[in-house]
Design a protein around this motif. Sequence first.
Motif, PDB file in Angstrom:
ATOM      1  N   UNK A 171      12.184  60.473  16.747  1.00 57.53           N
ATOM      2  CA  UNK A 171      13.033  61.638  17.020  1.00 57.53           C
ATOM      3  C   UNK A 171      13.479  62.266  15.713  1.00 57.53           C
ATOM      4  N   UNK A 172      13.271  63.565  15.603  1.00 53.98           N
ATOM      5  CA  UNK A 172      13.642  64.279  14.392  1.00 53.98           C
ATOM      6  C   UNK A 172      15.151  64.482  14.309  1.00 53.98           C
ATOM      7  N   UNK A 173      15.657  64.523  13.082  1.00 53.50           N
ATOM      8  CA  UNK A 173      17.061  64.866  12.890  1.00 53.50           C
ATOM      9  C   UNK A 173      17.291  66.300  13.349  1.00 53.50           C
ATOM     10  N   UNK A 174      18.399  66.504  14.053  1.00 57.55           N
ATOM     11  CA  UNK A 174      18.676  67.821  14.630  1.00 57.55           C
ATOM     12  C   UNK A 174      18.840  68.869  13.526  1.00 57.55           C
ATOM     13  N   UNK A 175      18.373  70.069  13.833  1.00 61.16           N
ATOM     14  CA  UNK A 175      18.529  71.204  12.935  1.00 61.16           C
ATOM     15  C   UNK A 175      19.420  72.235  13.626  1.00 61.16           C
ATOM     16  N   UNK A 176      20.323  72.820  12.880  1.00 59.62           N
ATOM     17  CA  UNK A 176      21.211  73.827  13.450  1.00 59.62           C
ATOM     18  C   UNK A 176      20.588  75.215  13.350  1.00 59.62           C
ATOM     19  N   UNK A 177      20.466  75.879  14.507  1.00 60.29           N
ATOM     20  CA  UNK A 177      19.996  77.263  14.536  1.00 60.29           C
ATOM     21  C   UNK A 177      21.213  78.168  14.652  1.00 60.29           C
ATOM     22  N   UNK A 178      21.443  78.976  13.639  1.00 60.33           N
ATOM     23  CA  UNK A 178      22.595  79.873  13.592  1.00 60.33           C
ATOM     24  C   UNK A 178      22.116  81.301  13.818  1.00 60.33           C
ATOM     25  N   UNK A 179      22.739  81.980  14.787  1.00 56.69           N
ATOM     26  CA  UNK A 179      22.359  83.353  15.127  1.00 56.69           C
ATOM     27  C   UNK A 179      23.520  84.275  14.750  1.00 56.69           C
ATOM     28  N   UNK A 180      23.263  85.207  13.863  1.00 56.88           N
ATOM     29  CA  UNK A 180      24.294  86.153  13.455  1.00 56.88           C
ATOM     30  C   UNK A 180      24.205  87.402  14.329  1.00 56.88           C
ATOM     31  N   UNK A 181      25.366  88.027  14.565  1.00 60.85           N
ATOM     32  CA  UNK A 181      25.401  89.224  15.410  1.00 60.85           C
ATOM     33  C   UNK A 181      26.680  90.004  15.116  1.00 60.85           C
ATOM     34  N   UNK A 182      26.658  91.308  15.420  1.00 58.88           N
ATOM     35  CA  UNK A 182      27.854  92.126  15.164  1.00 58.88           C
ATOM     36  C   UNK A 182      28.969  91.784  16.137  1.00 58.88           C
ATOM     37  N   UNK A 183      30.188  92.213  15.856  1.00 56.99           N
ATOM     38  CA  UNK A 183      31.305  91.919  16.760  1.00 56.99           C
ATOM     39  C   UNK A 183      31.081  92.518  18.145  1.00 56.99           C
ATOM     40  N   UNK A 184      31.451  91.750  19.159  1.00 59.85           N
ATOM     41  CA  UNK A 184      31.507  92.280  20.525  1.00 59.85           C
ATOM     42  C   UNK A 184      32.794  93.120  20.647  1.00 59.85           C
ATOM     43  N   UNK A 185      33.009  93.697  21.819  1.00 57.64           N
ATOM     44  CA  UNK A 185      34.245  94.473  22.022  1.00 57.64           C
ATOM     45  C   UNK A 185      35.442  93.524  21.914  1.00 57.64           C
ATOM     46  N   UNK A 186      36.398  93.785  21.035  1.00 59.45           N
ATOM     47  CA  UNK A 186      37.545  92.876  20.888  1.00 59.45           C
ATOM     48  C   UNK A 186      38.398  92.821  22.152  1.00 59.45           C
ATOM     49  N   UNK A 187      39.105  91.720  22.309  1.00 55.42           N
ATOM     50  CA  UNK A 187      40.109  91.561  23.362  1.00 55.42           C
ATOM     51  C   UNK A 187      41.473  91.791  22.739  1.00 55.42           C
TER      52      UNK A 187
END
Length: 555
Positions: A260-276
């Motif tokens: 089993x391979x050591x886990x890799x973190x996949x990070x997804x960047x994105x612009x702000x959603x509509x604020x609350x």
Amino acid sequence: PAVNGSEEQTEGQRATLECSTPYVCPWGDIALHWEGYDPRVTEVAEHVQLDTGGVGHRVTLSSSLSWKDHSKKLLCAVSSGSRRASTEVVLRVRHAPKDTQVSLSPSSGNIGVGDAVTMSCQVGSSHPPVTGYRWYKDGVAVGTERVLALPAVRRQDHGRYRCEARNAVGTAVSPDVTLRVFSAEISASPAAEVLEGTATTLSCDVPGREGHPEELSYAWYKNGAWLKEGPAHTLLFPAVTAGDAGYYSCQVTNSQGSDTAQAIGLSVTYPPRIPTLELFQETEGGRRVIMRCAVDSHPPATLVIERDGAVLATNGAQVAPRPRLGVTASRNSLRLEIRDAGPRDSGKYGCTASNVHGSASATKVLVTRAAELRIQPSAEVTEGTAVTLSCAGTGDTAGEPLYAWYRNGRRLQESSFPTLQFPSVRGDDAGAFQCQIRSGNGTETSETVALRVLYPPRQPALSSLLQSHGGRLGIIQCSVESDPESNLTLRRGDHVIACSRGCPQAATSPRIRVTGSYNRLEVEIRDVVVEDEGIYMCQAGNSQGSTSATVDFQA
């Protein structure tokens, strides 16, 4: 017989050995010959001398020796009838190391990272003996001992190995042997951090995957949960989304086991959603307005709360503090507190969130209520407590203000006093209160504030009824007024018949049906008999006290 010639020969060179006797018997049956040679590569010549120059019999053996002839035994024999004599010659053929092989241990099963591995350089034949070894990995020299030891294999140790053995004659090189390190590893393309919408591929590889001798199976996991399994070593995201972010691992399996391979973190960047953007108005203990702006984005956004173009708060650059404002910032969250809030703070507020990928905003209108209703000592009291309701305005009033009081939407009174007092509050006084201040500058109305009065049960209302339609059915009903809710218990003598909240000690009977609700208990007795007659008691109790009532049930 005598043998002449060197026993130490060199591979590939022509060697000559002579077997001789100092006598000749022309008419006898004496024979002189060589034994043990390969006639395919050997020439044998016989010479007899019988003259005044001398007497002798010679048999000459001429051969091109190979390394396989090393240590071979040749016999020069002379025989006469049944009698025989011979001389043995042991060949010494100088040759470079031959039949060089690499022996890998362990030779079966998967070799994983951290395992101990040894590779031995084995030589089938060498004369003179081997004087040195050299190891190569993928063409690069890595060692000079006969045994190449890897006490803890690393992933990068995977590769093709060969050994070189040498002596004074020459050098021999073994065939390549592949050391397969069965170690799974995940890589991300184009990167482990990508912008939302990017085509992304996760690859699960073991060294030498493409040249692996058997088919591999791959199981994929996200945050520890199984995703898919099959022969594909890649996980494809045609257009990655924020929901695809997480930790991915894979398990590679062959016939010998799995890794089993050591886990890799996949990070997804994105612009702000509509604020609350949330607004809270607090009246207890002071007039405050709290604004909270929160947003979902990656990387974190810079948040700004503003009113009419003026920045009031931000989690980025510092803003000059204002006397009535308090700011608290955390990741993707900004809190603004306005103290001593009044009509001047009413208006449209906006929150803008921005990062390197974009921005988004939200707005909300704040309408502050100028009047504030406070209850002392508390909004929840026990019956008999002295309670005071106070109505406070902004102080910006013209002339003598009038205070109007409302309970549950109905007007109670109006006076110039800002308080409504209950010297000894009763349960009937509970309700939802509002106050209104009227002055020359207009009207201010407070929020609704609930006053709860806790009191013990009043006298229960207990009734009984006997119906004769379709069978004799007796009904006993008990209800009470109290706050908090009372537990109602119906007894007949020392026997508990039923409870509104359930009681395990109650006598069970298929003829009795119990229905309980808030401060109410109803008991139905089917097929009433004379034994059901008697005095029934309903007891009501809560945290404030208890009381009871009785009824005479007649069948």
